[in-house]
Design an enzyme around this catalytic site. Sequence first.
Site, PDB file in Angstrom:
ATOM      1  N   THR A  22      62.034  34.664  15.987  1.00 44.21           N
ATOM      2  CA  THR A  22      61.395  33.178  15.682  1.00 44.21           C
ATOM      3  C   THR A  22      60.592  34.351  14.436  1.00 44.21           C
ATOM      4  O   THR A  22      60.371  35.553  14.080  1.00 44.21           O
ATOM      5  CB  THR A  22      59.880  33.010  15.923  1.00 44.21           C
ATOM      6  OG1 THR A  22      59.725  31.772  15.061  1.00 44.21           O
ATOM      7  CG2 THR A  22      59.149  33.479  16.285  1.00 44.21           C
ATOM      8  N   CYS A  28      50.254  31.895  13.486  1.00 45.30           N
ATOM      9  CA  CYS A  28      50.973  31.487  14.656  1.00 45.30           C
ATOM     10  C   CYS A  28      51.177  32.421  15.420  1.00 45.30           C
ATOM     11  O   CYS A  28      50.751  33.766  15.480  1.00 45.30           O
ATOM     12  CB  CYS A  28      52.665  31.121  14.180  1.00 45.30           C
ATOM     13  SG  CYS A  28      52.047  29.483  13.625  1.00 45.30           S
ATOM     14  N   HIS A  45      57.050  29.218  19.952  1.00 41.71           N
ATOM     15  CA  HIS A  45      55.991  29.526  18.130  1.00 41.71           C
ATOM     16  C   HIS A  45      54.813  29.147  18.514  1.00 41.71           C
ATOM     17  O   HIS A  45      54.864  27.445  17.818  1.00 41.71           O
ATOM     18  CB  HIS A  45      57.557  29.484  17.279  1.00 41.71           C
ATOM     19  CG  HIS A  45      56.784  29.640  15.912  1.00 41.71           C
ATOM     20  ND1 HIS A  45      57.687  30.694  14.678  1.00 41.71           N
ATOM     21  CD2 HIS A  45      55.606  30.299  15.298  1.00 41.71           C
ATOM     22  CE1 HIS A  45      56.869  30.606  13.531  1.00 41.71           C
ATOM     23  NE2 HIS A  45      55.392  30.656  13.673  1.00 41.71           N
TER      24      HIS A  45
END
Lengths: 161, 210
Positions: A22, A28, A45
């Site tokens: 990711t 995040c 994520h």
Amino acid sequence: MAVIRVGIAEGGVVGHPDTISTLGLGSCVGVTLYDDRKRIGGMVHVMLPSTELARGEAFNKAKFADSAVPDLLGQMIRHGADQRRLKAKLAGGAQMFSYGGEDSLLKIGARNVDACKKALKSLGIPIVAEDTGGSWGRTIELCTETGMLEVRAIGRDKKQI
Amino acid sequence: MNSAALSDFHLDVLKEVSNIGAGNAATSLSSLLGRTVDMKVSKVLPMPFNEIMEYVGGAERMILSVFVRIEGGISGNMLFIMGTEDARAMIRHMTGASGEEGFTEMGLSVIHEVGNIMIGSYLTALSDFLGFELTPSVPSLAMDMAGAILAFSLSEIGRTSDTAIVIDAGLLLDGAALSEDGASHIFLLPDPGSFDRIFQALGVAGHGGN
């Protein structure tokens, strides 16, 4: 070998020899699970700490730590992973801006990290490595050959955790 | 209001709001630079989070960004975003420095100040137009991956939706993009509850339903 890309508030599971990645984690948190015998790796994520923050009845499970982690575990098991062998790694949870004050939005990165840890703990999954906090973005890629998690950031040395 | 379900009429209203804010931002930057600055006709469209990343050139692309949190009559986030080449061009215009060798502290403070002025004048115009008090936070600068910067800015919207109404205006200097990047934007990202307040303030809350 393919690199499977996971977007914001998305998750996925891959088997050897593919890797899963990711891009640009800020506040995040990327949570990964790995079964070293089956060589299956999963990643989600996570954007927000708790489904309590969700408004509206329908929500995306991969977005909130407390729903994303159990959901990822379920996907791993469906792909044949054994819960007892799973090891978790975490990256992200940075504070990208500082604008004075201590509001809850600014601290969202730290809250995401805490919530992911809490969710993993309640499922009995050990956290074997993490690269969290700070004030910079991270791209991560989980190798299903070894379970190694590569963490890349702009202007910093590549890390393998 | 479900932000993904605004009517075309309401999107047009937001475009007008954006033109007013971005127009004032362009005027301020123009007097600072002594050059003609335009903000390209604004884009106003609902975009899934992952598409927003592609829109600014990908989640891993390095950008410079000034962030402001707005509270008051409406709440939301504003971002002034520049690609690295656009930022270098801006620093050259402002200081004459070549800016080829990375970003110096002075270079970064130029971008910080430009973002500050653009966002400040955008919000002044918005506040006058809507008749709202708007209280911006202290502008904060970050230089990092676009995904990391934008996802943080979308976290409030993320509580309700995986889609944001992006109210965007692109920057033009003397009628052209600053560099081949062409990636300077001013984004207004209202919190989902704020759209109704904008429409009510303008007396168009009940118009153009779906």
